[in-house]
Scaffold this motif. Structure first.
Motif, mmCIF file in Angstrom:
data_model
loop_
_atom_site.group_PDB
_atom_site.id
_atom_site.type_symbol
_atom_site.label_atom_id
_atom_site.label_comp_id
_atom_site.label_asym_id
_atom_site.label_seq_id
_atom_site.Cartn_x
_atom_site.Cartn_y
_atom_site.Cartn_z
ATOM 1 N N TYR A 128 5.389 3.491 -6.998
ATOM 2 C CA TYR A 128 4.402 2.815 -7.851
ATOM 3 C C TYR A 128 3.042 3.489 -7.784
ATOM 4 O O TYR A 128 2.421 3.763 -8.806
ATOM 5 C CB TYR A 128 4.284 1.351 -7.414
ATOM 6 N N HIS A 129 2.574 3.793 -6.581
ATOM 7 C CA HIS A 129 1.244 4.391 -6.448
ATOM 8 C C HIS A 129 1.238 5.865 -6.833
ATOM 9 O O HIS A 129 0.175 6.435 -7.059
ATOM 10 C CB HIS A 129 0.746 4.246 -5.012
ATOM 11 N N GLU A 165 0.028 -3.312 -13.037
ATOM 12 C CA GLU A 165 0.789 -4.296 -12.266
ATOM 13 C C GLU A 165 1.707 -5.115 -13.162
ATOM 14 O O GLU A 165 2.812 -5.473 -12.761
ATOM 15 C CB GLU A 165 -0.171 -5.236 -11.530
ATOM 16 N N GLU A 176 9.734 -1.831 -4.475
ATOM 17 C CA GLU A 176 8.374 -2.061 -4.936
ATOM 18 C C GLU A 176 7.941 -3.512 -5.004
ATOM 19 O O GLU A 176 6.892 -3.800 -5.590
ATOM 20 C CB GLU A 176 8.164 -1.395 -6.302
ATOM 21 N N ASP A 230 6.495 -5.361 -2.971
ATOM 22 C CA ASP A 230 5.179 -5.608 -2.394
ATOM 23 C C ASP A 230 4.041 -5.314 -3.353
ATOM 24 O O ASP A 230 2.918 -5.791 -3.156
ATOM 25 C CB ASP A 230 4.986 -4.758 -1.127
ATOM 26 N N ASN A 231 4.292 -4.508 -4.359
ATOM 27 C CA ASN A 231 3.222 -4.165 -5.291
ATOM 28 C C ASN A 231 3.151 -5.095 -6.499
ATOM 29 O O ASN A 231 2.306 -4.898 -7.370
ATOM 30 C CB ASN A 231 3.387 -2.712 -5.760
ATOM 31 N N ARG A 254 5.354 -12.211 -7.827
ATOM 32 C CA ARG A 254 6.097 -11.783 -6.644
ATOM 33 C C ARG A 254 6.954 -12.920 -6.095
ATOM 34 O O ARG A 254 8.100 -12.728 -5.713
ATOM 35 C CB ARG A 254 5.145 -11.280 -5.552
ATOM 36 N N ARG A 272 3.944 0.724 3.062
ATOM 37 C CA ARG A 272 3.208 0.795 1.801
ATOM 38 C C ARG A 272 3.485 2.056 1.001
ATOM 39 O O ARG A 272 2.959 2.200 -0.108
ATOM 40 C CB ARG A 272 1.703 0.704 2.091
ATOM 41 N N GLY A 292 0.393 4.797 -0.847
ATOM 42 C CA GLY A 292 -0.213 3.485 -0.682
ATOM 43 C C GLY A 292 -0.996 3.329 0.606
ATOM 44 O O GLY A 292 -1.685 2.342 0.805
#
Lengths: 194, 194
Positions: A31-32, A58, A113, A115-116, A122, B29, B33
């Motif tokens: 994701y990041h 997001e 993913e 957690d993101n 969530r 993360r 992250g």
DNA sequence: TAAGCTTGTTAATGGGCATTAACATCGGCG
DNA sequence: CGCCGATGTTAATGCCCATTAACAAGCTTA
């Protein structure tokens, strides 16, 4: 922040296109590691154009995970309802394997993913994921009634690990051979004398 | 860029401390992250202090993955050398399961972050990972000589998926129960009639 | 045909982050 | 004692990125 921009009904082809491209990028780079510009470019747009379809980065991930979890659970409920536990388990295996082989990127993102995902969603995704696991646990419990609850749950999680490893292997096996191999391995693993 | 700053011998406690903290953060993360500031803070330092011990963020990840791959392979070679293939497989299983249970964060990073390793090292890590897999493939091939090569390889990858799922399950099982369950499941999966 | 919504684009804007610079402390060793 | 290497710290620096602003083109529809 979570609301969709106007005119974005469920079956908007642009949205679907973006979600598919985002799944590939999130799966490959995390994701990041994938920027809004990357997502846009992947569908032939510039970065900011995304905001015409999603409220933000997001929101793309949230909608993606919600969709996956709902699809997995909906069909999982159907198959877990089969009376014979052995047949129910086989049906669940077929379903999960087909999903993983057809959507390797989605399975990867779904696994990594959570957690993101921003907070209201969530929690919903977590509920859906948990419910899906519970269907498997219930079927395995019917199949092997003596098993302690913790072992049943751990076995189901390990089984998912086995099935979801598919996207990251990329062996030369064709789809049918791979499906058969995964089914046999998972079935035998769940029947192991632990 | 890959060279270590002066005075940074192999057994520098600070380096080890940073690597351990970084493993946790990268696992939880993702590489992108977790910031340099996060890594520093995790060991009671500020971000830039890291540059006294590593040439940069990528170097931390590279050293971490090289270390893991080397450790896995070194012991893997030893156990795969056991004459009886069934005993060799059990020994490999015990080793991998112990490593995964003892170092859940390392296993996660090892599985996910290879793409973020800078290029000279990435190739080395890939070679080590491949060599480790080949030891398993060779043992399984000795155990089941008739199996096509592609199936053997796919089965080994799926087995790793099963074993490496450990870090992400967190069931209430104690370590010994979990080790036994994983061993039995994996062993049965690899013996399945596929 | 003209207003207005939809969908894009290219310029800000503002924050975070990796990395580097400049400056401190401190322990050993000449 | 006085230097110096090792190890930190706090200020730049410069880039990348998510998000927003301002502006354009095309359709639909009144």
């Amino acid at each position: 922040m979570t609301t969709r921009p106007a005119g974005a009904d469920v079956a908007n082809p642009r949205r679907a296109e973006i979600l598919a491209a985002a799944a590939e990028l999130f799966a490959r780079r995390g994701y990041h590691g994938a920027s809004i510009g990357d997502l846009g470019r992947a569908v032939g747009l510039t970065g900011p154009a995304l905001y015409r379809h999603f409220s933000g980065k997001e929101a793309v991930l949230a909608e993606m995970l919600l969709d996956i979890s709902e699809r997995l659970l909906a069909e999982g409920l159907r198959r877990a309802a089969i009376a014979d536990p052995g047949q129910a388990l086989d049906a669940l295996l077929r379903w999960h394997i087909a999903f993983a082989l057809d959507n390797p990127a989605l399975i990867t993102v779904h696994e990594r993913e959570l957690d993101n995902v921003p907070e209201p969603e969530r929690h919903r995704v977590r509920r859906l994921q948990r419910a899906y696991v519970e269907e498997w646990v219930a079927v395995l419990h019917r199949l092997r009634p003596g098993l302690p609850d913790g072992s049943t749950r751990a076995a189901v999680h390990a089984c998912f690990g086995l099935l979801n490893s598919t996207p990251r292997s990329a062996t030369g096996l064709d789809r049918e051979a791979m499906a058969g191999l995964l089914h046999a391995m998972a079935r035998n693993a769940l029947e192991a004398p632990f």
